[in-house]
Design a protein around this motif. Sequence first.
Motif, PDB file in Angstrom:
ATOM      1  N   VAL A  83      30.726  42.137  42.831  1.00  0.00           N
ATOM      2  CA  VAL A  83      31.918  42.316  43.650  1.00  0.00           C
ATOM      3  C   VAL A  83      31.664  43.551  44.504  1.00  0.00           C
ATOM      4  N   SER A  84      31.399  43.331  45.772  1.00  0.00           N
ATOM      5  CA  SER A  84      31.038  44.443  46.651  1.00  0.00           C
ATOM      6  C   SER A  84      32.250  45.187  47.182  1.00  0.00           C
ATOM      7  N   ASP A  85      33.380  44.508  47.285  1.00  0.00           N
ATOM      8  CA  ASP A  85      34.567  45.111  47.884  1.00  0.00           C
ATOM      9  C   ASP A  85      35.830  44.571  47.241  1.00  0.00           C
ATOM     10  N   LEU A  86      36.809  45.448  47.092  1.00  0.00           N
ATOM     11  CA  LEU A  86      38.151  45.071  46.660  1.00  0.00           C
ATOM     12  C   LEU A  86      39.100  46.084  47.291  1.00  0.00           C
ATOM     13  N   TRP A  87      39.880  45.636  48.272  1.00  0.00           N
ATOM     14  CA  TRP A  87      40.739  46.527  49.049  1.00  0.00           C
ATOM     15  C   TRP A  87      42.137  45.922  49.172  1.00  0.00           C
ATOM     16  N   VAL A  88      43.136  46.736  48.926  1.00  0.00           N
ATOM     17  CA  VAL A  88      44.533  46.308  49.018  1.00  0.00           C
ATOM     18  C   VAL A  88      45.266  47.291  49.920  1.00  0.00           C
ATOM     19  N   HIS A  89      46.070  46.759  50.842  1.00  0.00           N
ATOM     20  CA  HIS A  89      46.847  47.616  51.731  1.00  0.00           C
ATOM     21  C   HIS A  89      47.641  48.609  50.888  1.00  0.00           C
ATOM     22  N   PRO A  90      47.696  49.884  51.303  1.00  0.00           N
ATOM     23  CA  PRO A  90      48.403  50.897  50.510  1.00  0.00           C
ATOM     24  C   PRO A  90      49.843  50.520  50.156  1.00  0.00           C
ATOM     25  N   ASP A  91      50.552  49.817  51.027  1.00  0.00           N
ATOM     26  CA  ASP A  91      51.936  49.414  50.736  1.00  0.00           C
ATOM     27  C   ASP A  91      52.038  48.394  49.620  1.00  0.00           C
ATOM     28  N   CYS A  92      50.939  47.729  49.290  1.00  0.00           N
ATOM     29  CA  CYS A  92      50.965  46.665  48.281  1.00  0.00           C
ATOM     30  C   CYS A  92      50.192  47.021  47.016  1.00  0.00           C
ATOM     31  N   GLN A  93      49.658  48.219  46.941  1.00  0.00           N
ATOM     32  CA  GLN A  93      48.914  48.619  45.752  1.00  0.00           C
ATOM     33  C   GLN A  93      49.841  48.756  44.556  1.00  0.00           C
ATOM     34  N   GLY A  94      49.318  48.426  43.382  1.00  0.00           N
ATOM     35  CA  GLY A  94      50.095  48.519  42.158  1.00  0.00           C
ATOM     36  C   GLY A  94      51.015  47.339  41.919  1.00  0.00           C
ATOM     37  N   LYS A  95      50.858  46.276  42.701  1.00  0.00           N
ATOM     38  CA  LYS A  95      51.747  45.119  42.586  1.00  0.00           C
ATOM     39  C   LYS A  95      51.022  43.855  42.126  1.00  0.00           C
ATOM     40  N   GLY A  96      49.769  43.990  41.707  1.00  0.00           N
ATOM     41  CA  GLY A  96      49.025  42.849  41.189  1.00  0.00           C
ATOM     42  C   GLY A  96      48.102  42.168  42.171  1.00  0.00           C
ATOM     43  N   VAL A  97      48.039  42.651  43.405  1.00  0.00           N
ATOM     44  CA  VAL A  97      47.189  42.019  44.418  1.00  0.00           C
ATOM     45  C   VAL A  97      45.717  42.202  44.064  1.00  0.00           C
ATOM     46  N   GLY A  98      45.324  43.435  43.768  1.00  0.00           N
ATOM     47  CA  GLY A  98      43.934  43.703  43.412  1.00  0.00           C
ATOM     48  C   GLY A  98      43.514  42.949  42.166  1.00  0.00           C
ATOM     49  N   ARG A  99      44.384  42.926  41.182  1.00  0.00           N
ATOM     50  CA  ARG A  99      44.097  42.195  39.930  1.00  0.00           C
ATOM     51  C   ARG A  99      43.890  40.713  40.221  1.00  0.00           C
ATOM     52  N   ALA A 100      44.767  40.127  41.031  1.00  0.00           N
ATOM     53  CA  ALA A 100      44.646  38.698  41.360  1.00  0.00           C
ATOM     54  C   ALA A 100      43.338  38.412  42.077  1.00  0.00           C
ATOM     55  N   LEU A 101      42.971  39.254  43.036  1.00  0.00           N
ATOM     56  CA  LEU A 101      41.707  39.063  43.749  1.00  0.00           C
ATOM     57  C   LEU A 101      40.510  39.205  42.807  1.00  0.00           C
ATOM     58  N   LEU A 102      40.533  40.242  41.966  1.00  0.00           N
ATOM     59  CA  LEU A 102      39.425  40.473  41.046  1.00  0.00           C
ATOM     60  C   LEU A 102      39.280  39.317  40.057  1.00  0.00           C
ATOM     61  N   LEU A 103      40.383  38.867  39.496  1.00  0.00           N
ATOM     62  CA  LEU A 103      40.313  37.756  38.542  1.00  0.00           C
ATOM     63  C   LEU A 103      39.875  36.467  39.227  1.00  0.00           C
ATOM     64  N   HIS A 104      40.261  36.282  40.479  1.00  0.00           N
ATOM     65  CA  HIS A 104      39.805  35.117  41.243  1.00  0.00           C
ATOM     66  C   HIS A 104      38.278  35.147  41.367  1.00  0.00           C
ATOM     67  N   LEU A 105      37.735  36.295  41.745  1.00  0.00           N
ATOM     68  CA  LEU A 105      36.280  36.427  41.873  1.00  0.00           C
ATOM     69  C   LEU A 105      35.581  36.234  40.537  1.00  0.00           C
ATOM     70  N   CYS A 106      36.148  36.779  39.463  1.00  0.00           N
ATOM     71  CA  CYS A 106      35.555  36.622  38.125  1.00  0.00           C
ATOM     72  C   CYS A 106      35.545  35.149  37.707  1.00  0.00           C
ATOM     73  N   GLU A 107      36.644  34.447  37.954  1.00  0.00           N
ATOM     74  CA  GLU A 107      36.716  33.029  37.593  1.00  0.00           C
ATOM     75  C   GLU A 107      35.719  32.211  38.403  1.00  0.00           C
ATOM     76  N   LEU A 108      35.592  32.520  39.669  1.00  0.00           N
ATOM     77  CA  LEU A 108      34.608  31.843  40.505  1.00  0.00           C
ATOM     78  C   LEU A 108      33.197  32.022  39.935  1.00  0.00           C
ATOM     79  N   MET A 109      32.876  33.236  39.559  1.00  0.00           N
ATOM     80  CA  MET A 109      31.555  33.515  39.002  1.00  0.00           C
ATOM     81  C   MET A 109      31.359  32.844  37.656  1.00  0.00           C
ATOM     82  N   ALA A 110      32.406  32.802  36.845  1.00  0.00           N
ATOM     83  CA  ALA A 110      32.317  32.128  35.547  1.00  0.00           C
ATOM     84  C   ALA A 110      32.061  30.635  35.732  1.00  0.00           C
ATOM     85  N   THR A 111      32.731  30.003  36.705  1.00  0.00           N
ATOM     86  CA  THR A 111      32.519  28.567  36.921  1.00  0.00           C
ATOM     87  C   THR A 111      31.114  28.282  37.434  1.00  0.00           C
TER      88      THR A 111
END
Length: 166
Positions: A83-111
């Motif tokens: 995972v080379s990059d994970l960036w969330v707009h400052p107004d949306c940080q702490g609301k689960g956006v980064g977690r959702a993106l990271l878990l999406h990438l992890c699931e993709l790699m697992a599949t």
Amino acid sequence: MVVTDLTIRIIVPADHEAVGAIGFAAWAAGEAFEDCYRDPHVIAKVQQEFAAFPDETKGEIFVAELAGEIVGWGARDGERNYVSDLWVHPDCQGKGVGRALLLHLCELMATEGLATVRLDTHARNERAIRLYERCGFSTIWHGVEFSKSMGVPLEKVHMEKPLADR
């Protein structure tokens, strides 16, 4: 407040400008700010790198949308399990956006049958490190690396997460 109506999808050319702007805004608002980040040359270089990344990457970029607006993005560039990059707009940080993106990438790699997911971050980026640890990552290296994109040495951590056996 955690977002619940988030959509994650692959980037399209019309997203490039927003992706660059969000990456730069998140970097500029980061808690791991070093003195060298105040150098106008470094700032300009980082802003240019974010603007160019969507056009230049050989990897995959996924965007997170909320109400039709891009609020974050994640990428894997280089090795398939990195995972080379994970960036969330400052107004949306702490609301689960980064977690959702990271878990999406992890699931993709697992599949894809990959055994681990790797990422790097600034060693003082405590919020990101806590997120990564909550998502199952652990630190495997801590030291100083030269940042080609910024042109300066940075204190970094390398983190890794094992994926479920397939």
